[in-house]
Design an enzyme around this catalytic site. Structure first.
Site, PDB file in Angstrom:
ATOM      1  N   ASN A  10       0.840  -1.110   0.097  1.00  0.00           N
ATOM      2  CA  ASN A  10       0.063  -0.074  -0.039  1.00  0.00           C
ATOM      3  C   ASN A  10       0.915   0.960   0.209  1.00  0.00           C
ATOM      4  O   ASN A  10       1.501   1.588   1.211  1.00  0.00           O
ATOM      5  CB  ASN A  10      -0.959   0.114   1.245  1.00  0.00           C
ATOM      6  CG  ASN A  10      -1.798   1.212   1.430  1.00  0.00           C
ATOM      7  OD1 ASN A  10      -1.813   2.090   0.618  1.00  0.00           O
ATOM      8  ND2 ASN A  10      -2.526   1.326   2.456  1.00  0.00           N
ATOM      9  N   TRP A  11       0.958   1.776  -1.181  1.00  0.00           N
ATOM     10  CA  TRP A  11       2.040   3.146  -1.329  1.00  0.00           C
ATOM     11  C   TRP A  11       1.510   4.264  -0.381  1.00  0.00           C
ATOM     12  O   TRP A  11       2.121   5.257  -0.320  1.00  0.00           O
ATOM     13  CB  TRP A  11       2.192   3.398  -2.868  1.00  0.00           C
ATOM     14  CG  TRP A  11       2.880   2.059  -3.713  1.00  0.00           C
ATOM     15  CD1 TRP A  11       3.252   0.855  -3.107  1.00  0.00           C
ATOM     16  CD2 TRP A  11       3.432   2.216  -4.859  1.00  0.00           C
ATOM     17  NE1 TRP A  11       3.679   0.238  -3.977  1.00  0.00           N
ATOM     18  CE2 TRP A  11       3.955   1.010  -5.115  1.00  0.00           C
ATOM     19  CE3 TRP A  11       3.473   3.204  -5.949  1.00  0.00           C
ATOM     20  CZ2 TRP A  11       4.379   0.651  -6.362  1.00  0.00           C
ATOM     21  CZ3 TRP A  11       4.092   2.884  -7.179  1.00  0.00           C
ATOM     22  CH2 TRP A  11       4.564   1.768  -7.175  1.00  0.00           C
ATOM     23  N   LYS A  12       0.038   4.281  -0.240  1.00  0.00           N
ATOM     24  CA  LYS A  12      -0.307   5.297   0.507  1.00  0.00           C
ATOM     25  C   LYS A  12      -0.337   6.824  -0.556  1.00  0.00           C
ATOM     26  O   LYS A  12      -0.264   6.558  -1.777  1.00  0.00           O
ATOM     27  CB  LYS A  12       0.029   5.571   1.783  1.00  0.00           C
ATOM     28  CG  LYS A  12      -0.105   4.368   2.692  1.00  0.00           C
ATOM     29  CD  LYS A  12       0.125   4.350   4.123  1.00  0.00           C
ATOM     30  CE  LYS A  12      -0.098   3.124   4.789  1.00  0.00           C
ATOM     31  NZ  LYS A  12       0.028   3.230   6.171  1.00  0.00           N
ATOM     32  N   HIS A  98      -9.341   1.401   4.978  1.00  0.00           N
ATOM     33  CA  HIS A  98      -8.002   1.600   5.779  1.00  0.00           C
ATOM     34  C   HIS A  98      -8.252   2.486   6.942  1.00  0.00           C
ATOM     35  O   HIS A  98      -8.893   3.416   6.632  1.00  0.00           O
ATOM     36  CB  HIS A  98      -7.141   1.955   4.653  1.00  0.00           C
ATOM     37  CG  HIS A  98      -5.616   2.076   5.438  1.00  0.00           C
ATOM     38  ND1 HIS A  98      -5.260   2.703   6.147  1.00  0.00           N
ATOM     39  CD2 HIS A  98      -4.743   1.173   5.034  1.00  0.00           C
ATOM     40  CE1 HIS A  98      -3.665   2.585   6.546  1.00  0.00           C
ATOM     41  NE2 HIS A  98      -3.623   1.441   5.919  1.00  0.00           N
ATOM     42  N   GLU A 100      -6.580   4.979   8.047  1.00  0.00           N
ATOM     43  CA  GLU A 100      -6.436   6.310   7.756  1.00  0.00           C
ATOM     44  C   GLU A 100      -7.704   6.993   7.027  1.00  0.00           C
ATOM     45  O   GLU A 100      -7.790   8.085   7.176  1.00  0.00           O
ATOM     46  CB  GLU A 100      -5.072   6.339   6.969  1.00  0.00           C
ATOM     47  CG  GLU A 100      -4.019   6.115   7.527  1.00  0.00           C
ATOM     48  CD  GLU A 100      -2.712   5.424   7.086  1.00  0.00           C
ATOM     49  OE1 GLU A 100      -2.775   5.516   5.655  1.00  0.00           O
ATOM     50  OE2 GLU A 100      -1.870   4.824   7.646  1.00  0.00           O
ATOM     51  N   GLU A 168      -4.886  -4.521  10.948  1.00  0.00           N
ATOM     52  CA  GLU A 168      -4.052  -3.792  11.016  1.00  0.00           C
ATOM     53  C   GLU A 168      -4.196  -3.007  12.415  1.00  0.00           C
ATOM     54  O   GLU A 168      -4.936  -1.972  12.318  1.00  0.00           O
ATOM     55  CB  GLU A 168      -3.838  -2.766   9.712  1.00  0.00           C
ATOM     56  CG  GLU A 168      -3.615  -3.366   8.513  1.00  0.00           C
ATOM     57  CD  GLU A 168      -3.224  -2.330   7.226  1.00  0.00           C
ATOM     58  OE1 GLU A 168      -2.079  -2.687   6.610  1.00  0.00           O
ATOM     59  OE2 GLU A 168      -3.819  -1.210   7.280  1.00  0.00           O
ATOM     60  N   GLY A 174       3.129   2.332  10.970  1.00  0.00           N
ATOM     61  CA  GLY A 174       4.098   3.311  10.802  1.00  0.00           C
ATOM     62  C   GLY A 174       4.780   3.647  11.895  1.00  0.00           C
ATOM     63  O   GLY A 174       5.580   4.765  12.115  1.00  0.00           O
ATOM     64  N   SER A 214       3.837  -2.117  10.341  1.00  0.00           N
ATOM     65  CA  SER A 214       5.300  -2.210  10.648  1.00  0.00           C
ATOM     66  C   SER A 214       5.687  -3.750  10.191  1.00  0.00           C
ATOM     67  O   SER A 214       6.607  -4.011  10.972  1.00  0.00           O
ATOM     68  CB  SER A 214       5.667  -1.992  12.077  1.00  0.00           C
ATOM     69  OG  SER A 214       5.334  -0.642  12.442  1.00  0.00           O
ATOM     70  N   GLY A 236       5.114   1.352   4.692  1.00  0.00           N
ATOM     71  CA  GLY A 236       6.612   1.877   4.454  1.00  0.00           C
ATOM     72  C   GLY A 236       7.497   1.137   3.844  1.00  0.00           C
ATOM     73  O   GLY A 236       8.159   1.581   2.791  1.00  0.00           O
TER      74      GLY A 236
HETATM   75  P1  13P Z   1       3.252   0.380   7.646  1.00  0.00           P
HETATM   76  O1  13P Z   1       3.692  -0.965   7.261  1.00  0.00           O
HETATM   77  O2  13P Z   1       4.036   1.456   7.259  1.00  0.00           O
HETATM   78  O3  13P Z   1       3.182   0.168   9.227  1.00  0.00           O
HETATM   79  O4  13P Z   1       1.796   0.718   7.090  1.00  0.00           O
HETATM   80  C1  13P Z   1       1.116  -0.383   7.248  1.00  0.00           C
HETATM   81  C2  13P Z   1      -0.317   0.006   6.616  1.00  0.00           C
HETATM   82  O5  13P Z   1      -1.080   0.880   6.995  1.00  0.00           O
HETATM   83  C3  13P Z   1      -0.586  -0.640   5.270  1.00  0.00           C
HETATM   84  O6  13P Z   1      -1.910  -0.815   4.677  1.00  0.00           O
END
Ligand code: 13P
Length: 253
Positions: A10-12, A98, A100, A168, A174, A214, A236
């Protein structure tokens, strides 16, 4: 029941054209070099890069996904993107719910469920995300919160073929912090039980449940060898070809 592991990035909100395409090309080359990978691969770039990344992935067994969609197929929804638009440009997956988006855009379980139904109708597979906050975890509500999110955001149209769940924990995203392997297995096993009640044992036993939060090359083996962990949703570490592929290799792909 053997479930093929899914290694998903997931590149966000990351990636301008040059670095996004370099990342996609790098992943495509590495996955091709694996020959017959034991896992499925998925990358979810921002909307702006989807078409170009699709071209960069040509010939590699890497699926393309978006990070969200609207529930309508078209119409007056300024700034939104429909499931049909995503299939039209070659997406086969979409991430929904997600944390976020739940936090930044106030997305509810009901809305996520509506989006999932529409995504399935358009032929997309959904990666539906769930997970507890630190407060909820500290007050012992993890399984309760995740169960409610599953019941509310996974539609009746969900099958093992069109749906993947991603657990998650919000506090692990993150931050470099992770639950213990036992905690992860406990949540995944509980989620599978809820799925079994909701969608039947057959679907629940075949449905993939990813861990996200993470995930790194150094902890991938520990999490991805758990009986109910069927892959990873990586933030990440999915932005570096080396790390993304090391996670895959350490997971037995
Ligand atoms: P990280 O791997 O950066 O913790 O993010 C996880 C995430 O939100 C994937 O959707």
């Amino acid at each position: 029941m053997a479930r093929k592991k899914l290694i998903a990035g997931n590149w966000k909100m990351n990636g301008l054209t040059a670095d996004g395409l370099a990342l996609a090309k790098g992943i495509a080359a590495e996955v091709k070099a694996l020959g017959k990978p034991q896992c499925e691969f998925l990358v979810c770039p921002p909307f702006t890069l989807l078409s170009a990344v699709k071209k960069s992935l040509r010939g590699a067994k890497v699926a393309l996904g978006a990070q969200d969609c609207h529930y309508d197929s078209k119409g007056a929804h300024t700034g939104d993107v429909s499931p049909l638009m995503l299939t039209d440009i070659g997406c086969s997956y979409v991430i929904l719910g997600h944390s976020e988006r739940r936090a930044d855009h106030g997305e509810s379980n009901e809305l996520i469920c509506k989006k999932a139904i529409s995504a399935h109708q358009a032929g997309l597979k959904t990666v539906i995300c769930i997970g507890e906050t630190l407060e909820e975890r500290d007050s012992g509500q993890t399984i309760d919160v995740c169960s409610k999110q599953i019941l509310g955001s996974v539609p009746e149209s969900a099958t093992a073929a069109n749906t993947v769940i991603a657990y998650e924990p919000v506090w692990a995203i993150g931050t470099g912090k992770t639950p213990t392997a036992q905690d992860v297995e406990d949540v995944h096993a509980a989620v599978r039980k809820v799925l079994s009640k909701k969608l039947g044992k057959g679907n629940a036993n075949k449905m993939r449940i990813l861990y996200g939060g993470s995930v790194k090359p150094s902890n991938a083996r520990e999490f991805l060898s758990l009986p109910d962990v069927d892959g990873a949703l990586i933030g990440g570490a999915s932005l570096k070809v080396e790390d993304f592929m090391a996670i895959a290799k350490n997971s037995g792909c």
